[in-house]
Design a protein around this motif. Sequence first.
Motif, short mmCIF file in Angstrom:
data_model
loop_
_atom_site.label_atom_id
_atom_site.label_comp_id
_atom_site.label_asym_id
_atom_site.label_seq_id
_atom_site.Cartn_x
_atom_site.Cartn_y
_atom_site.Cartn_z
N UNK A 1 48.03 -76.14 -66.03
CA UNK A 1 47.30 -77.11 -65.19
C UNK A 1 45.83 -77.14 -65.57
N UNK A 19 42.57 -79.02 -67.08
CA UNK A 19 42.21 -80.43 -66.90
C UNK A 19 42.73 -81.35 -68.01
N UNK A 72 46.35 -81.81 -67.55
CA UNK A 72 46.61 -82.69 -66.42
C UNK A 72 46.39 -84.14 -66.77
N UNK A 95 34.22 -83.29 -65.69
CA UNK A 95 34.99 -82.78 -64.55
C UNK A 95 34.43 -81.46 -64.05
N UNK A 96 34.48 -81.27 -62.73
CA UNK A 96 33.99 -79.99 -62.20
C UNK A 96 34.84 -78.81 -62.69
N UNK A 97 36.08 -79.10 -63.06
CA UNK A 97 36.96 -78.01 -63.49
C UNK A 97 36.83 -77.73 -64.98
N UNK A 117 34.68 -76.26 -66.74
CA UNK A 117 34.20 -74.94 -67.17
C UNK A 117 35.35 -73.97 -67.43
N UNK A 118 36.48 -74.20 -66.75
CA UNK A 118 37.62 -73.30 -66.93
C UNK A 118 38.52 -73.74 -68.08
N UNK A 168 47.90 -84.84 -59.95
CA UNK A 168 47.38 -84.17 -61.15
C UNK A 168 45.87 -84.40 -61.26
N UNK A 191 42.22 -81.80 -60.99
CA UNK A 191 41.11 -81.64 -61.93
C UNK A 191 39.78 -81.92 -61.27
N UNK A 192 39.83 -82.51 -60.07
CA UNK A 192 38.57 -82.79 -59.37
C UNK A 192 38.20 -81.65 -58.44
N UNK A 216 38.37 -77.64 -57.78
CA UNK A 216 38.64 -76.37 -58.44
C UNK A 216 39.90 -75.76 -57.83
N UNK A 221 40.55 -70.77 -56.51
CA UNK A 221 39.33 -69.96 -56.38
C UNK A 221 39.32 -69.30 -55.00
N UNK A 226 30.41 -74.51 -52.03
CA UNK A 226 30.19 -75.63 -52.95
C UNK A 226 30.26 -76.98 -52.28
N UNK A 227 31.19 -77.12 -51.35
CA UNK A 227 31.43 -78.45 -50.78
C UNK A 227 31.11 -78.54 -49.30
N UNK A 280 49.25 -77.38 -56.98
CA UNK A 280 50.50 -77.36 -57.76
C UNK A 280 51.48 -76.30 -57.31
#
Lengths: 286, 547
Positions: free
Chosen positions: A221, A223, A226, A273-275, A277-278, B107, B111-112, B114, B117, B125-126, B142
């Motif tokens: 999963x 980015x 995805x 995308x914020x993700x 970095x991973x 999906x 990706x938007x 995280x 965590x 963060x939010x 998921x």
Amino acid sequence: MLQYIFFEHPFFAATGLLYGAATAAYAAAWRSTRAAVGRLGTAFLAVGVALNVWLVVGRWIEAGREPFKSLFESLVFLALCLGALYVVLERLYRTRVFGLPAAVMLFGCMAYALAKWDAEIVKLPPALQSPWFMPHVMVYFVGYAALAFAAGVAVVQLLASRFPSVRRLTAMRAGTMLTGQALDLDQITYDVVRFGFVLLTLGLLIGSVWAKSAWGDFWVWDPKENWSLVTWLIYGAYLHLRKVKGWRGDRAAWLQIVGFAVVMFTYLGMGMLPTAEDSAHVYTGQ
Amino acid sequence: MNPSTSPAAAVPASAPNAAAAAAAPKARPASASSEVTRIALLVGGVVLAGSAAQLFVAPGPWALVASALLAGVAVFALGFIVSGKLRQTLIGFRFVAVLLVALAVAAILGTLILQGKPEALYRQRYGAVGDLIVALRLDDIFHSVWFGGLIALFAASAASSAILRWPVNARTAGFFVCHLGLLTSLGGAALSSTLSVKGRVDLHAGGQSADAVAVTRAASGERAVPLGFDLRLDRFDVVRYDAEYRVGYYAPRRVAAGDRIQERWGLKASFDPDLARHRLPGGDGFRIKAIYPDFAIRPRPAAAGAGEPALEVVLEGRSQWLFPGGRIDGAGGRVAVLFDRVLPAAPAVPTAVLVSAAEGKVVVRAPGGESAAPLAAGLELAGGLVRLEDVIPSASREAEYTTRSEEWRNPVVLLEVKEDGRAREALLSAREGGAVRLARGGALVFERREDEVKAYRSEVTATAGGATRKAVVTVNEPFSFGGWTFYQANYDPKDPTYSGFEAVKDPGVSWVFLGFALICVGVAWMFYVGPRLRGGGIKRSPAPTGA
Ligand code: HEM
């Protein structure tokens, strides 16, 4: 910068210029009735593709590895895939109407590659030294090229339904085009998307087999994974919607353009995308 | 283009497509809008019910698989038992498309936001949205029940539509193979997420072998799992690419750092150290006039009789050329080297090295006594304090650049830079650094590229009972033994004997790949083989149905 490119990398400069010239000739062919104009477009483009082959092969030899590591290299390779596919499809569909969008995209690839110029050839890190690297990238890029072409056709289709001059271009014999028949734009998009979809499916499969052999997981999963899945799902939806009433013509063309926008985002937009970095997938500036 | 006039609508009725005919629910008036309602109810209902269930069940592999399995079987069964309409909706193209888009949205969300965590991070963060994300468990999409619900609809739909098109024939084979592949992959993924075990094995070359895996991920929650055999690391190497030397062109770029403007230098172009003429991005040009792999400056040799002897001495790491009558002193006045045609007189220092060119002789006077040796390059004297590096029997007093050898020990290039038609020369050393600044703003440097890592290579031995197997593990080349697969995953620059492996046991993965392969074959068959079997060679799809 341009002086440096012309002097140090003349083949790159020539390829970009030829694609630019092809754009101009194909654009002129939209208006002109003289066959020579369209033929000139094809000639520029074909020579450009031949030089583009050399750019990729030369880089391959110089780097001693597949030339798909950096964004710059991948753009040059994408141009090759799109250019070669376009030449084949121009023959197959016997029309030069799509020469303009194709050449614009080719020129765009080279211009963007210029902006993302590699200061130096980088070495292949251990993670990319895999027999899956080459088929994965090649399959995806030919697939992307097909979807780019289809998006070009979709644009022409949308223009044709708005501007009578464009409609005439696709519906009757125009001197500069090869064909004497009306084009079924919807059908052409569909055929090319199906081709692209097979390659997307294959690319996804190869990517996942590769991920398994490099990381131990076939899907994490990430980015980029995805978004590749998202492209695949959207084109899957497009293919199924074709059989639903009301989903041909303009609507299908718009969906196709959305699909291609997602492809482009998957290719270039991951860094936003914020993700990201991973992710193990995002193109770095290198 | 109006679909009714498209050639697609002109598929001859005499060659009906069995699958498509079955796919098309009997066109009923107003069926489209009621179908849309049913689709919305199904997809929306599954997502809502899943989200509600999520309040009681934490997301995880079992939550995902159990919800997908239960809901999938339920929807599938209901489709056949309760109402024909439900089934027709389920296998309709519109539903499939909506479902695929719904999965795509999930999906994209993943990706938007995280994923996976710690909860506190979302709050940090939010803010308030972060609390909502955690409450809805969007931090683990998921593995969520609602995502499982979507998968359930997907599987139920794929299975129903395949069953309703039974039996298979050559023309519909692609469709069946594709759907079989989808179900096979999903099944494999379910096995994989519930039964796979992933963990770490840390080994030292020549050290203890491992017989267990420290688990990092397992649906069962176990901490350590026995391997069932011993794994030993025999050897670990970090293989590097050969070092490379390049002429780099750097240019400054102004970047805002807070409220100040900073200049940051970046590599803009890079050139092989060759003798070709090069153009720089700034418009200036340069060429390398000479390359000295093992650079040295030394007196130019002269014809015999036309020059004088010269000697290169290295004292305390400092190198110097001496001509007859020359002398070099060490720090603190404890040692001196004297060079002349005839043997020089000893100075008042504890250790004196006296060299005579004509006699070809070296005499060392030290507190311990006196010794003599024939003069030769490479001679180490006074316990390594002094080294006679080079001797030239006849040299002029003019210096020249040269290379001691062809090995790249101390590479230096002589550059000729051309700016606006004016040329100048500069010497650049890779070892000592330095740069040629250009008037237009850039700079040229000659530098060694780090020897980047080419491979992490572990030689391992697995022993089970009496049987042993040796293997080499690198990134991209894992080693499988006894149901486990080992991946090169870690190393420690401070501990060259250490190598870290990821160990994975995954009973589902072969099914996933088998399924993928079936999807590929099925889709290709659907597009390129099936249509040709219909008779005409034209790839035309059936006309849109009212479904
Ligand atoms: C989820 C359940 C699905 C159902 C019920 C379903 C149903 C169907 C049906 C009935 C057809 C028509 C077959 C024919 O023309 O003989 C079809 C075609 C197709 N399906 Fe699916 N499908 C599903 C999922 C998928 C997925 C996930 C993919 C891959 C993204 C996919 C890819 C295709 C393709 C590529 C075609 C051929 C379309 C064309 O001819 O243009 N299907 N599907």
